[in-house]
Write an enzyme that holds these catalytic residues in place. Sequence first.
Site, mmCIF file in Angstrom:
data_model
loop_
_atom_site.group_PDB
_atom_site.id
_atom_site.type_symbol
_atom_site.label_atom_id
_atom_site.label_comp_id
_atom_site.label_asym_id
_atom_site.label_seq_id
_atom_site.Cartn_x
_atom_site.Cartn_y
_atom_site.Cartn_z
ATOM 1 N N THR A 98 1.011 -1.024 -0.086
ATOM 2 C CA THR A 98 -0.042 -0.020 0.092
ATOM 3 C C THR A 98 0.835 1.246 -0.038
ATOM 4 O O THR A 98 0.570 2.282 -0.549
ATOM 5 C CB THR A 98 -1.027 -0.034 1.233
ATOM 6 O OG1 THR A 98 -1.785 -1.236 1.106
ATOM 7 C CG2 THR A 98 -1.749 1.149 1.254
ATOM 8 N N HIS A 128 1.951 1.951 -3.439
ATOM 9 C CA HIS A 128 0.860 2.529 -4.329
ATOM 10 C C HIS A 128 0.638 3.874 -3.776
ATOM 11 O O HIS A 128 0.359 4.857 -4.711
ATOM 12 C CB HIS A 128 -0.565 1.782 -3.910
ATOM 13 C CG HIS A 128 -0.651 0.678 -4.094
ATOM 14 N ND1 HIS A 128 -0.239 0.166 -5.527
ATOM 15 C CD2 HIS A 128 -0.876 -0.511 -3.519
ATOM 16 C CE1 HIS A 128 -0.304 -1.216 -5.609
ATOM 17 N NE2 HIS A 128 -0.846 -1.613 -4.231
#
Lengths: 359, 359, 359, 359
Positions: free
Chosen positions: C57, C60
């Site tokens: 994450t 990202h």
Amino acid sequence: MTTQPAAVVDTPPVGTTMRALVKERAEPGAQIREVPVPEPGPGELLIRVEAASVCGTDVHIERWDPWAQENFGPPPMIFGHEMAGTVVARGPGATRVPVGETVAVETHFVDWTCYQCRTGRAHVCQNMRILGVHRPGSFAQFVAIPEVNAWVAEGLAPEIAALQEPLGNAVHAAFVEDVAGQTAVVTGCGPIGLMSIAVLKMAGARAVYATDLNEERLDLARQMGADLALDARDNVVERLRSETDGDGVDIVLEMSGSAAALHQGLAVVTNGGRVSLLGTHTAPATLDLSQEIIFRGVRLYGITGRRLWDTWYRTTALLEEGLDIAPIISHRLPLSEYEQAFDLVASGHAGKIVLLPQE
Amino acid sequence: MTTQPAAVVDTPPVGTTMRALVKERAEPGAQIREVPVPEPGPGELLIRVEAASVCGTDVHIERWDPWAQENFGPPPMIFGHEMAGTVVARGPGATRVPVGETVAVETHFVDWTCYQCRTGRAHVCQNMRILGVHRPGSFAQFVAIPEVNAWVAEGLAPEIAALQEPLGNAVHAAFVEDVAGQTAVVTGCGPIGLMSIAVLKMAGARAVYATDLNEERLDLARQMGADLALDARDNVVERLRSETDGDGVDIVLEMSGSAAALHQGLAVVTNGGRVSLLGTHTAPATLDLSQEIIFRGVRLYGITGRRLWDTWYRTTALLEEGLDIAPIISHRLPLSEYEQAFDLVASGHAGKIVLLPQE
Amino acid sequence: MTTQPAAVVDTPPVGTTMRALVKERAEPGAQIREVPVPEPGPGELLIRVEAASVCGTDVHIERWDPWAQENFGPPPMIFGHEMAGTVVARGPGATRVPVGETVAVETHFVDWTCYQCRTGRAHVCQNMRILGVHRPGSFAQFVAIPEVNAWVAEGLAPEIAALQEPLGNAVHAAFVEDVAGQTAVVTGCGPIGLMSIAVLKMAGARAVYATDLNEERLDLARQMGADLALDARDNVVERLRSETDGDGVDIVLEMSGSAAALHQGLAVVTNGGRVSLLGTHTAPATLDLSQEIIFRGVRLYGITGRRLWDTWYRTTALLEEGLDIAPIISHRLPLSEYEQAFDLVASGHAGKIVLLPQE
Amino acid sequence: MTTQPAAVVDTPPVGTTMRALVKERAEPGAQIREVPVPEPGPGELLIRVEAASVCGTDVHIERWDPWAQENFGPPPMIFGHEMAGTVVARGPGATRVPVGETVAVETHFVDWTCYQCRTGRAHVCQNMRILGVHRPGSFAQFVAIPEVNAWVAEGLAPEIAALQEPLGNAVHAAFVEDVAGQTAVVTGCGPIGLMSIAVLKMAGARAVYATDLNEERLDLARQMGADLALDARDNVVERLRSETDGDGVDIVLEMSGSAAALHQGLAVVTNGGRVSLLGTHTAPATLDLSQEIIFRGVRLYGITGRRLWDTWYRTTALLEEGLDIAPIISHRLPLSEYEQAFDLVASGHAGKIVLLPQE
């Protein structure tokens, strides 16, 4: 069920006094006294008590039996716990429930930090405090409770809202496993037993049987939907074995606190069936564990309180669906007639009694 | 574990005779006799018994105690039930298990048609028949059993294969709910208790505690992996509460059949925890249901037999993963030395004893 | 695992500044900045971050992909969430965790009042806020968090304590049903997949298979205990059917986020088996629901976060029992080398990377 | 419901001929033929078919669609499977069900020996054979079935007894977890969807919503007890979110086989809720697994057949309690009017159609 519009409250009654039923001394008895209205602390709500139903525990406290001597207080303290009322003021930080709302109360105050509370079992919190047992209770015109314990009961009559607490016991005991299409016997038709009959029927039980020693209660059991209500002194085991083609019943809800009833329940439960134990046993019970439980692969669940908050959601849902528990209310009395209420409960000739502190 | 190649069998021994241990009369004692080799009926297998371990039940039968008087027989009948062996012949319609295969035996013969058998609870069949109790047993050179009760034990040493039956009791009791990351106490370190310690450890229990009155067994408990093995007369409750930061243990496996052990287990189980009851209680137990079970939200499971066949799959899996139960075998004796075997079991100074009918 | 004594903290660093990795603008990239040390609000703890591991994450967010654009921030905000550290100050009302304690952090902040939070499913709270996504994160020398989200990690090395968060994902996915004696396949050997292999083995899985496209990861899978680690392009279905005597595997843990892996998992799961879906699917998956799921009676569990707090208790228990997840840590880098860390994660050629904000 | 006395049968019709609907060739169509009455083999019963209801599968077979081409037969073979009738003769070894008894039929014939059958999941047996698909079916005056597949339906009208098979699908899908006090939506109001509405209501669901594209079926849904029946093209998600105070529904029963309906179901299911998938999807479905399932912690259950025999017990129990499924029967036709029956089913403008082979 009837509904009652939530009161509009302009001025919280803090600083004034109220009527309350106080256990003043460590001895039998209780007194109506004029005492200060409590002030809601941080995270607390002040509730005007609209209905406070009587539980057997309250009678134990009033009569000052050994359990009460060990657990209650210390006196002087107001007792009573099953209740519903109107939010009239909020302490600092209490923001979820608006003033004017009708609420029922989860009477078990848990610490939210112990192992049990942190693993979905707050109803068996290691540091449980109970309303009207460990802190001032609901036999009063007003009571302060933690906001987290308030269950919004919008649209419910206060007396029904108050009964959600013992109804929750019944729901918890019945729904510990699913019941649809199963046969069940409820041993003991006091208020919780009676409510559990209606709960089982509404949840699709195949047949619900009930036992008690009291014919009035057996009549109420039939009224609540029992397919068969039997005097426990009759040939219960043979009858229920016969009703179930010899298989026995799938579910036993032991609501009496009687060892004899438990033995009957174990004798009629089907092999591999389950038993919920909820009735309080004041005397030890002697069991043949091998024959009654082990060799028959039976499961026993000790049931206390209500699952937080799964039980409350389901209880509310059943009432919404039309569950009618009003028939178990046998008396509605002003708080001042508490002595009559306790005598009636002790006599076993009453259903549920609702005290009305505002009258 | 060692393996033993399956025997090649050319000529089934039907029509010949064999040695067997027979309970001849309804009185204490048993006799080695030469009797006809049984003939496998429809759907049955004839098994040459390679290993037959001794269960406490066998001692009850030999000693002819009240349980045996009520349940066994009738005499004359061969007894013994924990066993493994080689398939030597098949009756009509028995086609699943090939001749030459090593098999263990599910000793409970169920009817497959009662309510329990048709709802996934065949282990509490209403018409259970037990090998060596209700029909001729395994203390013999050959035994006939229903093929459905044969569990293929390819690659297992017969003595380990035979122990799958009591090991299955341990697996059933332990796995009635999951155990990974949970604390557990085993009360009673007989063979099944000892095996359950190893089962719990292999399944990821956080800590496994054990109690017994017998120091030899406590040593075996430590050998099987117990993190702490305590004399039950010591301050068990305080010790285990302390070990678990005051929370108590998640799981109790009651393997002793002693009410005192059960009280200890209930005193140390965490609120909302679970207790498996497996040890056979020969005397009634007196419980304070309210304090020990109800108010603490405890679940009790009566455990008998093995789930068909989930327990057997898991038992086999654990052995495949390396579960080592060989340490609990204390003696391997020819069948003829049965008296010594029973005396050792009765003395409590033996682990598991394996009788070898072919020697 | 090694331990590190809790720091003694005399003067909370409130009012001073600290180094932190800040996503400054809604575009790719991130910057090390000197920013004020946060002040712990009511019920909050201030934590000195000792270890902050990198999750996909975080990449990202740094790369500013569509998911990040929709969910993160708003910038400027510190990101990072997997972490452990030392309590250095407590805001008003925070009293449970003492200053000086090492803690891990449950990175999902829930409202505790929605339907989910009130029925034992807080991990899918309707108003979830995530550390380092919706509020300032852990790629910093200090971070303030709600005390209720601090999980005491006494005696754990900070880098292991930080990994309890993704380890909890693995535990949650694995333990949604029990695993002892069952076969399992883990599809996808990123850090969570690798940890789940070790979890399954420790909990008594019969056999654990693993698949991935990356040979380095398959080697790590073997190191974590996989019985068989296969290139997903090989004949996985045939191999695993063969390994399981044609029955298929009992448990699939889908950790890859790849539809192809899910199809393989569904092709090898046994009829009536179960699949945990945890890997994030960035593209839609097209399934033949009838053939892959319905006619085979398969159960699918969507898995997110960690059960509060059951998963944390079990995670801690497994680490106490000796679960060794250190092998999956491939790099330990100072916070300033964050670019290298993100590149390594994006390349797929790293295990877990731990950033050290204090170095 | 009405009952019909069991026939007294003196002479089994073996050796004579009967009327039957035969799929003669691997092409669309079917023919009424005079064929020999089957002879019950070992363990089989010969049943005189009193009622044979039409399932969508039968239409697939008649129309000879790709599924039928792959699964049926081989032709020539009688088809049809939902049925009830009277036992008229028993093959060797069939002893449980007496001649003259009314029985329904579990249409899935399982091997009882595979992994699934031996672990309580016989409904997903690895070697399933289906009546009227893999062996001669019920669109005939007589049919032979294994006795183990006969479910005694004493006192039920044959048409209701026949419907126990699809009703069992509904019961299986609904009761995979408990439903009392929960909200539910049934997507797809064909016969099984309609029956599941009544099942959910009888088991105490808080509210049951239904969707379909067909207004006639929505009317039937209301008749079966749906609290709200919505055209799936209307704003279903918004409506049901609103009905549930924004929480979404607890239970989705996907009965349509339509991907659009599944998407709606996933959009309205509450976080952590559950979905039963039963409707047959003839086309692949494309799902956003992360957003629709994983991040919301949803459970999906693939549902096929009926649990043996738990589902049958519960189905019988619900009928005993008064479950009324008769309203879904729209037509009763002699077997000879099969073409009209299939056309009606294909048109979507029929409820359940019962064929009567004896007329």
